[in-house]
Design an enzyme around this catalytic site. Structure first.
Site, short mmCIF file in Angstrom:
data_model
loop_
_atom_site.label_atom_id
_atom_site.label_comp_id
_atom_site.label_asym_id
_atom_site.label_seq_id
_atom_site.Cartn_x
_atom_site.Cartn_y
_atom_site.Cartn_z
N HIS A 51 3.73 -9.16 -9.04
CA HIS A 51 4.57 -10.10 -9.78
C HIS A 51 5.78 -9.42 -10.45
CE1 HIS A 51 1.26 -13.03 -9.24
NE2 HIS A 51 2.31 -13.78 -9.01
N ARG A 74 7.32 -21.08 -11.45
CA ARG A 74 6.13 -20.35 -11.95
C ARG A 74 6.06 -20.51 -13.47
NH1 ARG A 74 7.84 -16.40 -7.66
NH2 ARG A 74 6.02 -16.03 -6.35
N ARG A 127 4.80 -25.83 -10.74
CA ARG A 127 3.43 -25.35 -10.54
C ARG A 127 2.78 -25.21 -11.91
NH1 ARG A 127 2.17 -19.54 -7.95
NH2 ARG A 127 2.86 -18.70 -9.93
N GLU A 146 -3.41 -20.77 -0.85
CA GLU A 146 -3.26 -19.32 -0.99
C GLU A 146 -4.60 -18.60 -0.96
OE1 GLU A 146 -0.95 -18.59 -4.55
OE2 GLU A 146 -1.98 -20.13 -5.66
N ASN A 193 1.67 -14.74 -0.52
CA ASN A 193 1.39 -13.50 -1.25
C ASN A 193 -0.10 -13.38 -1.51
OD1 ASN A 193 4.16 -13.44 -1.38
ND2 ASN A 193 4.27 -14.20 -3.47
N ASP A 194 -0.65 -14.44 -2.09
CA ASP A 194 -2.09 -14.40 -2.35
C ASP A 194 -2.89 -14.60 -1.08
OD1 ASP A 194 -2.58 -13.79 -5.07
OD2 ASP A 194 -1.64 -15.68 -5.61
N ARG A 199 -2.54 -7.02 -3.80
CA ARG A 199 -1.11 -7.08 -3.50
C ARG A 199 -0.27 -6.14 -4.36
NH1 ARG A 199 0.18 -13.20 -5.68
NH2 ARG A 199 2.30 -12.52 -6.06
N CYS A 243 6.10 -20.83 0.25
CA CYS A 243 6.79 -20.34 -0.96
C CYS A 243 6.47 -18.88 -1.27
CB CYS A 243 6.50 -21.21 -2.17
SG CYS A 243 4.78 -21.17 -2.66
C1 PEP Z 1 1.86 -16.75 -3.57
O1 PEP Z 1 0.74 -16.36 -3.92
O2 PEP Z 1 2.31 -16.61 -2.42
C2 PEP Z 1 2.75 -17.41 -4.54
C3 PEP Z 1 3.89 -17.93 -4.17
O3 PEP Z 1 2.36 -17.42 -5.85
P1 PEP Z 1 2.48 -16.12 -6.78
O4 PEP Z 1 3.32 -15.10 -6.09
O5 PEP Z 1 3.07 -16.58 -8.07
O6 PEP Z 1 1.04 -15.70 -6.93
MG MG Z 2 -0.11 -17.01 -5.78
#
Ligand code: PEP
Ligand code: MG
Length: 579
Positions: free
Chosen positions: A191, A298, A334, A433, A456-457, A467, A504
């Protein structure tokens, strides 16, 4: 000159003096002193050693009375270092010979000693590096006392160098002065990296032991395109990087000219480009870069930066401000994705053993209803200001959607009682995710109005790779066939259920993935604002048939390596200047 390779997480090039911040945020710039100040600085060092010894003796005595055992031994080791005349002499000699401040000399010498210890094969000696780090902090606390300088009060341009950066810390950076970021830890989609990208600050992470040999005040080049950091570059290297920087800015400028052109493929397929934001004031940059709305807000960043829980009014103000930029355009809010690496101030210290698998995100909300309802109340109140949609993160089962919807209904009833208007038909979506959500997308699609794939998740949980952990960063890749198959499943199931799906995660912000995503059927992406022009350029350079054939080929390949190499080559062919 020293060159170090890490992971490029935020594009651009910066050249500035380093500012090292450790976990306590001490700022240790290399400041010159006048020769006449040498005596004063030397005395300050002696005083700091004496005060630190007194402090430790007191602590050791208290521990002795309570029978502290091991801790007492540690204090004894620290005291021995503090009483070591040769250590103190090395520090005072540095002040004498290089005319630097006491703080700088302490930091430089002790970091040198720690680096030396950590390289020794003998475990007992290498573990002493931690003791040296503690002693450095103790001495700096004495030296800096009440005048600890704060990263929030910068007055000159710097490259921030840190072992690890939290998203909260990064979000507080003043981008007028923080020109680059270099950290030992972190990953492409951690993040803190995402925030650096949003702020448009060039950043390189996963530099391993970089902080061990950088000193405050060293000149640093951060090359956020190639993932390289250079310490104290020679003149030719600086000139070469100044040239790179000009070329990069010229390319950005060229891409910026695309702002008002539509995101449409060469054969006329319209793609919706939305932006990811963390703060309302980023909304404007989404518009400036040609975004058509917000695909991921976010909102948990509202909690991270403030010492207290945001009130309903503060939530509302943030959402209303965001909506004011997007009259008639869709804004997906979100609900808070707290936990894992993002904490409220009150939960900062209550760490779980496995936070990414713990009380995170929607799970946290469902166990903290008053917090959750406060946010939903504000979102609903703002829903009359435009096309606002709600999205729940980290869904793993249909049960969680039903519970979240039930609570949303409760809050709607509260608003009815209070006679506050809201959009009764507000669209409700979820993030996909987790592998469990992807594999049950067919069922989940019947419960919601839209999906957004958080790659990402999804990548982290599918591959069981943290990650943000640089030790396993080479294993983290959204090009893995397992991840791609899950994405394809979600797209197919959403298509059957006729619900809209966007992507996203950071995958959508990376030019090499765009053809693949379009070829798999994606028509809406939500991306970091600075990446928008480049992504638009790729979209405008391809046909859907090109994309379909990329996707067909990729889905036949059986390894991440093959897929990454294939995608890189395909993207280079389309947009050579960006690679
Ligand atoms: C993700 O997990 O891909 C996402 C967009 O949410 P974040 O990066 O805030 O966990
Ligand atoms: Mg996420």
């Amino acid at each position: 000159m020293e060159i170090k390779k890490g992971i490029a997480v935020s594009p651009g090039i910066s050249i500035a003096k380093s500012l090292i911040i450790d976990s306590e945020d001490y700022r240790i710039p290399r400041r010159p002193i006048e020769p006449s100040q040498r005596i004063i600085e030397t005395q300050r060092i002696k005083n700091a050693f004496a005060a630190a010894s007194r402090e430790l003796t007191k602590l050791a005595d208290a521990q002795d009375k309570s029978g502290g055992g091991k801790i007492e031994d540690i204090f004894a080791v620290h005291l021995r270092f503090l009483r070591d005349k040769s250590l103190k002499k090395r520090i005072t000699d540095l002040v004498q010979s290089e005319l630097v401040t006491a703080e700088y000399a302490v930091s430089k010498v002790l970091r040198d000693v720690a680096a030396h210890f950590s390289k020794v094969k003998d475990a007992y000696i290498s573990e002493r590096a931690d003791d040296i780090n503690d002693i450095e902090k103790r001495l700096l606390r004495q030296l800096l006392g009440g005048k600890r300088e704060n990263i929030d009060n910068l007055t000159e341009e710097v490259v921030v160098v840190a072992r690890e950066l939290s998203p909260t810390k990064t979000a507080g950076f003043d981008k007028r002065y923080v020109k680059g970021i270099a950290s030992d830890a972190g990953g492409r989609t951690s993040h803190a990296a995402i925030v650096a990208r949003s702020l448009g600050i060039p950043a390189v992470v996963a530099l391993e032991d970089f902080t061990e040999y950088v000193r405050g005040g060293d000149t640093i080049i951060v090359d956020g395109n190639r993932g390289i950091v250079i310490v104290n570059p020679d003149r030719d290297t600086v000139a070469q990087y100044e040239k790179y920087s000009r070329e990069f800015l010229a390319l950005e400028h060229k891409f910026d000219a695309l702002r008002d052109l539509p995101a449409v493929t060469r054969d006329g397929t319209k793609i919706t480009l939305l932006g990811n934001i963390e703060f309302p004031d980023e909304a404007e940059s989404v518009l400036e870069k040609g975004g058509q709305g917000i695909g991921l807000y976010r909102t948990e960043f509202l909690y991270l930066n403030s010492q207290t829980e945001p009130t309903e009014g503060e939530h509302y103000e943030a959402y209303a401000e965001t909506m004011s930029f997007f009259k008639g355009k869709s804004v997906v809010i979100r609900t808070m994705d707290l936990g894992a690496d993002k904490f409220t101030q009150s939960r900062r210290f209550s760490r779980e053993p496995n936070p990414f698998l713990g009380l995170r995100s929607i799970r946290f909300c469902l166990q903290n209803l008053s917090l959750f309802k406060t946010q939903l109340h504000a979102i609903l109140r703002a829903s009359v200001l435009g096309r606002l949609k709600i999205m729940f993160p980290l869904i793993t089962s249909i049960h969680e959607i039903k519970q979240a919807r039930l609570i949303l209904r409760d809050v709607m009833e509260d608003l009815d009682d209070e006679k506050i208007p809201y959009n009764r038909q507000i669209e409700v979506g979820i993030m996909i995710e987790t592998p469990s959500a992807a594999l049950t997308a067919y069922h989940l699609a019947k419960e919601v109005d839209f999906f957004s794939i958080g790659t990402n998740d999804l990548t982290q949980y599918t591959l069981a790779v943290d990650r943000g952990n640089e030790l396993v960063s080479t294993l983290y890749s959204s090009s893995d066939p397992a991840v791609l198959r899950l994405i394809r499943t979600v797209l197919q199931d959403a298509h059957k259920a006729r619900i809209e799906t966007s992507v996203c995660g950071e995958m959508a912000s990376e030019p090499e993935y765009i053809m693949l995503l379009l070829g798999m059927g994606v028509r809406t992406v939500s991306i970091a604002p600075p990446m928008m022009p480049e992504i638009k350029q790729v979209i405008r350079s391809v046909t859907i048939e090109d994309c379909n054939s990329v996707a067909r080929r990729v889905l036949e390949l059986n390894s991440e390596r093959q897929i990454s190499a294939y995608l890189r080559t395909a993207a280079r062919r389309i947009l050579p200047e960006a690679f």
